[in-house]
Design a protein around this motif. Structure first.
Motif, PDB file in Angstrom:
ATOM      1  N   ILE A 144       0.795  -1.235   0.000  1.00 41.92           N
ATOM      2  CA  ILE A 144       0.000   0.000   0.000  1.00 41.92           C
ATOM      3  C   ILE A 144       0.826   1.283   0.000  1.00 41.92           C
ATOM      4  O   ILE A 144       0.270   2.371  -0.107  1.00 41.92           O
ATOM      5  CB  ILE A 144      -0.970   0.028   1.207  1.00 41.92           C
ATOM      6  N   CYS A 145       2.143   1.186   0.124  1.00 45.55           N
ATOM      7  CA  CYS A 145       2.953   2.410   0.170  1.00 45.55           C
ATOM      8  C   CYS A 145       3.565   2.711  -1.186  1.00 45.55           C
ATOM      9  O   CYS A 145       3.707   1.838  -2.040  1.00 45.55           O
ATOM     10  CB  CYS A 145       4.040   2.321   1.241  1.00 45.55           C
ATOM     11  N   ASP A 146       3.922   3.974  -1.372  1.00 46.20           N
ATOM     12  CA  ASP A 146       4.605   4.401  -2.595  1.00 46.20           C
ATOM     13  C   ASP A 146       6.117   4.395  -2.417  1.00 46.20           C
ATOM     14  O   ASP A 146       6.860   4.166  -3.364  1.00 46.20           O
ATOM     15  CB  ASP A 146       4.149   5.814  -2.971  1.00 46.20           C
ATOM     16  N   LYS A 147       6.564   4.696  -1.201  1.00 42.06           N
ATOM     17  CA  LYS A 147       7.983   4.690  -0.879  1.00 42.06           C
ATOM     18  C   LYS A 147       8.173   3.951   0.432  1.00 42.06           C
ATOM     19  O   LYS A 147       7.467   4.207   1.406  1.00 42.06           O
ATOM     20  CB  LYS A 147       8.525   6.119  -0.766  1.00 42.06           C
ATOM     21  N   MET A 148       9.143   3.039   0.466  1.00 38.54           N
ATOM     22  CA  MET A 148       9.478   2.348   1.704  1.00 38.54           C
ATOM     23  C   MET A 148      10.917   2.681   2.049  1.00 38.54           C
ATOM     24  O   MET A 148      11.842   2.397   1.275  1.00 38.54           O
ATOM     25  CB  MET A 148       9.290   0.846   1.595  1.00 38.54           C
ATOM     26  N   ILE A 149      11.087   3.290   3.218  1.00 42.13           N
ATOM     27  CA  ILE A 149      12.403   3.768   3.649  1.00 42.13           C
ATOM     28  C   ILE A 149      12.873   2.906   4.815  1.00 42.13           C
ATOM     29  O   ILE A 149      12.202   2.828   5.855  1.00 42.13           O
ATOM     30  CB  ILE A 149      12.328   5.247   4.068  1.00 42.13           C
ATOM     31  N   PHE A 150      14.019   2.262   4.651  1.00 43.18           N
ATOM     32  CA  PHE A 150      14.583   1.420   5.703  1.00 43.18           C
ATOM     33  C   PHE A 150      15.556   2.230   6.556  1.00 43.18           C
ATOM     34  O   PHE A 150      16.194   3.176   6.085  1.00 43.18           O
ATOM     35  CB  PHE A 150      15.281   0.210   5.095  1.00 43.18           C
ATOM     36  N   ASN A 151      15.672   1.834   7.809  1.00 43.24           N
ATOM     37  CA  ASN A 151      16.521   2.545   8.767  1.00 43.24           C
ATOM     38  C   ASN A 151      17.974   2.080   8.704  1.00 43.24           C
ATOM     39  O   ASN A 151      18.865   2.804   9.131  1.00 43.24           O
ATOM     40  CB  ASN A 151      15.984   2.342  10.184  1.00 43.24           C
ATOM     41  N   SER A 152      18.216   0.879   8.190  1.00 38.96           N
ATOM     42  CA  SER A 152      19.572   0.318   8.193  1.00 38.96           C
ATOM     43  C   SER A 152      19.829  -0.431   6.894  1.00 38.96           C
ATOM     44  O   SER A 152      18.898  -0.863   6.204  1.00 38.96           O
ATOM     45  CB  SER A 152      19.758  -0.637   9.375  1.00 38.96           C
ATOM     46  N   GLN A 153      21.098  -0.609   6.601  1.00 40.24           N
ATOM     47  CA  GLN A 153      21.473  -1.378   5.417  1.00 40.24           C
ATOM     48  C   GLN A 153      21.145  -2.850   5.600  1.00 40.24           C
ATOM     49  O   GLN A 153      20.850  -3.548   4.627  1.00 40.24           O
ATOM     50  CB  GLN A 153      22.972  -1.183   5.134  1.00 40.24           C
ATOM     51  N   SER A 154      21.161  -3.342   6.834  1.00 37.94           N
ATOM     52  CA  SER A 154      20.855  -4.753   7.077  1.00 37.94           C
ATOM     53  C   SER A 154      19.382  -5.033   6.809  1.00 37.94           C
ATOM     54  O   SER A 154      19.042  -6.058   6.207  1.00 37.94           O
ATOM     55  CB  SER A 154      21.231  -5.142   8.509  1.00 37.94           C
ATOM     56  N   GLN A 155      18.475  -4.125   7.247  1.00 41.95           N
ATOM     57  CA  GLN A 155      17.057  -4.329   6.950  1.00 41.95           C
ATOM     58  C   GLN A 155      16.782  -4.176   5.459  1.00 41.95           C
ATOM     59  O   GLN A 155      15.968  -4.909   4.895  1.00 41.95           O
ATOM     60  CB  GLN A 155      16.208  -3.351   7.760  1.00 41.95           C
ATOM     61  N   GLY A 194      19.270   5.777  11.408  1.00 42.43           N
ATOM     62  CA  GLY A 194      19.905   6.007  10.120  1.00 42.43           C
ATOM     63  C   GLY A 194      21.334   5.505  10.063  1.00 42.43           C
ATOM     64  O   GLY A 194      21.967   5.211  11.078  1.00 42.43           O
ATOM     65  N   VAL A 195      21.850   5.445   8.830  1.00 39.84           N
ATOM     66  CA  VAL A 195      23.196   4.929   8.580  1.00 39.84           C
ATOM     67  C   VAL A 195      24.207   6.059   8.691  1.00 39.84           C
ATOM     68  O   VAL A 195      24.070   7.102   8.045  1.00 39.84           O
ATOM     69  CB  VAL A 195      23.281   4.289   7.172  1.00 39.84           C
ATOM     70  N   GLN A 196      25.221   5.860   9.512  1.00 39.25           N
ATOM     71  CA  GLN A 196      26.284   6.845   9.660  1.00 39.25           C
ATOM     72  C   GLN A 196      27.136   6.901   8.386  1.00 39.25           C
ATOM     73  O   GLN A 196      27.282   5.899   7.671  1.00 39.25           O
ATOM     74  CB  GLN A 196      27.196   6.482  10.848  1.00 39.25           C
ATOM     75  N   ALA A 197      27.689   8.072   8.130  1.00 39.21           N
ATOM     76  CA  ALA A 197      28.435   8.288   6.883  1.00 39.21           C
ATOM     77  C   ALA A 197      29.583   7.291   6.708  1.00 39.21           C
ATOM     78  O   ALA A 197      29.819   6.777   5.608  1.00 39.21           O
ATOM     79  CB  ALA A 197      28.972   9.715   6.835  1.00 39.21           C
ATOM     80  N   ASP A 198      30.282   6.984   7.803  1.00 42.45           N
ATOM     81  CA  ASP A 198      31.443   6.095   7.683  1.00 42.45           C
ATOM     82  C   ASP A 198      31.056   4.617   7.648  1.00 42.45           C
ATOM     83  O   ASP A 198      31.930   3.748   7.559  1.00 42.45           O
ATOM     84  CB  ASP A 198      32.447   6.358   8.814  1.00 42.45           C
ATOM     85  N   HIS A 199      29.758   4.325   7.716  1.00 42.07           N
ATOM     86  CA  HIS A 199      29.288   2.940   7.630  1.00 42.07           C
ATOM     87  C   HIS A 199      28.631   2.637   6.291  1.00 42.07           C
ATOM     88  O   HIS A 199      28.197   1.510   6.066  1.00 42.07           O
ATOM     89  CB  HIS A 199      28.278   2.646   8.750  1.00 42.07           C
ATOM     90  N   ILE A 200      28.562   3.616   5.427  1.00 44.41           N
ATOM     91  CA  ILE A 200      27.848   3.445   4.160  1.00 44.41           C
ATOM     92  C   ILE A 200      28.633   2.556   3.197  1.00 44.41           C
ATOM     93  O   ILE A 200      29.845   2.718   3.015  1.00 44.41           O
ATOM     94  CB  ILE A 200      27.599   4.824   3.507  1.00 44.41           C
ATOM     95  N   ASP A 201      27.908   1.628   2.587  1.00 50.05           N
ATOM     96  CA  ASP A 201      28.433   0.867   1.460  1.00 50.05           C
ATOM     97  C   ASP A 201      28.033   1.615   0.189  1.00 50.05           C
ATOM     98  O   ASP A 201      26.849   1.630  -0.166  1.00 50.05           O
ATOM     99  CB  ASP A 201      27.850  -0.544   1.461  1.00 50.05           C
ATOM    100  N   PRO A 202      28.969   2.254  -0.494  1.00 45.24           N
ATOM    101  CA  PRO A 202      28.613   3.075  -1.666  1.00 45.24           C
ATOM    102  C   PRO A 202      27.806   2.331  -2.715  1.00 45.24           C
ATOM    103  O   PRO A 202      26.995   2.940  -3.427  1.00 45.24           O
ATOM    104  CB  PRO A 202      29.981   3.506  -2.211  1.00 45.24           C
ATOM    105  N   ALA A 203      28.002   1.025  -2.813  1.00 41.45           N
ATOM    106  CA  ALA A 203      27.316   0.253  -3.849  1.00 41.45           C
ATOM    107  C   ALA A 203      25.801   0.257  -3.652  1.00 41.45           C
ATOM    108  O   ALA A 203      25.041   0.053  -4.619  1.00 41.45           O
ATOM    109  CB  ALA A 203      27.827  -1.186  -3.857  1.00 41.45           C
TER     110      ALA A 203
END
Length: 377
Positions: free
Chosen positions: A96-107, A147-156
């Motif tokens: 039912i949603c148009d956008k789904m935003i996850f809090n972490s890269q693992s989720q 949210g994901v911290q800048a130094d934890h981001i996987d650029p891919a």
């Protein structure tokens, strides 16, 4: 229906004041190109969505029931976000949603296969900078889980995302402070933002506050949007409903123990919880800054420190007198609870015509049903 005939406690939403805020929201949209989605975590009283819906683009949520409510009663875009989804939540919400935003890269990694092809995919980023008056409400506080911290981001990950969400403000009435945050995330995350279709900048931007420089905010948003070629979103909550609603209560007793306390038929613990959580005294319409008669406005709950404020009045208060607790829409009705078995406030809206419309009222059966159901033999 006459106001004086209504039994306290009750919330009274003023349609005229609500529309005044919404007209400012309309101006911001026109000047900046930003889209606005109502933050249901702040205000979910869907009985007045008919007033709000023509001005905004949809809703955003912090939990599965809010997603469903926005989808069913508001329409437009339905954004889904949660700090922690279960698999069942994702399966239900993705439909039912148009956008789904996850809090972490693992989720995101665990559940994106459920969402693919149904909703746009987003990820919350934590920029490490914020504007918040109290640490309790600071999204960038130390050890934040948001949210994901800048130094934890996987650029891919950005190669397969549609958008991202930042939430870094809480009651920010300073446009220059917001612009500084905008510049900071542009500098820090610009290489990722350039790959995306949309960016949500969250809520907490108090653009309807008296004297706020909407034109300056609009220019900053438009510049950011054009620089990174993204559709921007804001998620206003308080900005939409600030100064629109009173909680009307009655004085039921006056007691004295060195100071006078007027006990009212309401409680911060049950009806205006953020007053207690954030230790922010309420404002009373009938009070006078130079009044000679000082009272604690005390709740009728059994919690010793449960009070609305300490304030002054021109004349002594009387039992039965009504008081209007100002600015009582945001984070109030969504947090109502049955502490002490107190009567829950009814909810009304005064329309521009002067007509008073009842949106909801609650009774003993609601209290009883919220705790248990009869066993069926």
């Amino acid at each position: 229906m006459n106001k004086t005939e209504l039994k306290t406690p009750f919330f009274m939403i003023d349609e005229e004041k609500l529309i005044a805020n919404l007209e400012k929201a309309k101006l911001l949209k026109e000047l900046s190109g930003v889209k606005l989605v109502l933050a249901l975590k702040c205000f979910s009283t869907w009985g007045v969505f008919d007033i709000i819906q023509p001005y905004l683009d949809g809703t955003t949520s912090s939990g599965p029931y809010e997603v469903k409510l926005g989808y069913e009663t508001f329409g437009g875009e339905t954004h889904a976000y949660s700090v922690g989804y279960s698999e069942d939540d994702v399966k239900e919400v993705a439909e039912i949603c148009d956008k789904m935003i996850f809090n972490s890269q693992s989720q995101l990694a665990a559940y994106r296969h459920i969402v693919d092809g149904k909703a746009a995919l987003g990820l919350r980023l934590n920029p490490g900078v914020s504007y918040a008056g109290q640490d309790l409400a600071n999204p960038a506080r130390q050890f934040s889980r948001l949210g994901v911290q800048a130094d934890h981001i996987d650029p891919a990950v950005f190669d397969t995302l549609d958008g991202v969400m930042f939430h870094m403000n809480c009651e920010n009435k300073d446009v220059d402070a917001f612009v500084a945050l905008l510049d900071a995330i542009s500098k820090q995350f610009g290489q990722y933002l350039d790959k995306l279709e949309w960016v949500s900048l969250g809520g907490g931007v108090f653009f309807t506050w008296p004297g706020y420089e909407i034109e300056k905010l609009a220019l900053a948003l438009k510049t950011f949007s054009e620089k990174h070629k993204v559709q921007l979103y804001l998620e206003p909550g308080e900005a939409i409903i600030t100064k629109t609603t009173d909680l009307v209560v009655s004085v039921v007793d006056i007691v004295e123990n060195e100071v006078k306390t007027a006990i009212v038929d309401s409680a911060t613990e049950a009806h205006r919880l953020d007053t207690l959580i954030y230790d922010e005294p309420a404002s009373i319409a009938e009070a006078s800054e130079n009044g000679k008669h000082q009272y604690v406005i005390g709740s009728c709950s059994c919690l010793a420190g449960d009070q609305f404020c300490v304030t002054q009045f021109e004349q002594p208060l009387k039992i039965g007198q009504r008081l209007h607790i100002l600015d009582s829409a945001g984070y109030t009705m969504v947090k109502l609870n049955w502490f002490n078995g107190l009567k829950m406030p009814s909810i009304y809206c005064q329309r521009q015509s002067g007509e008073i419309e009842k949106l909801n009222e609650f009774g003993y059966d609601d209290f009883k049903r919220s705790l248990s159901q009869w066993r069926v033999s």
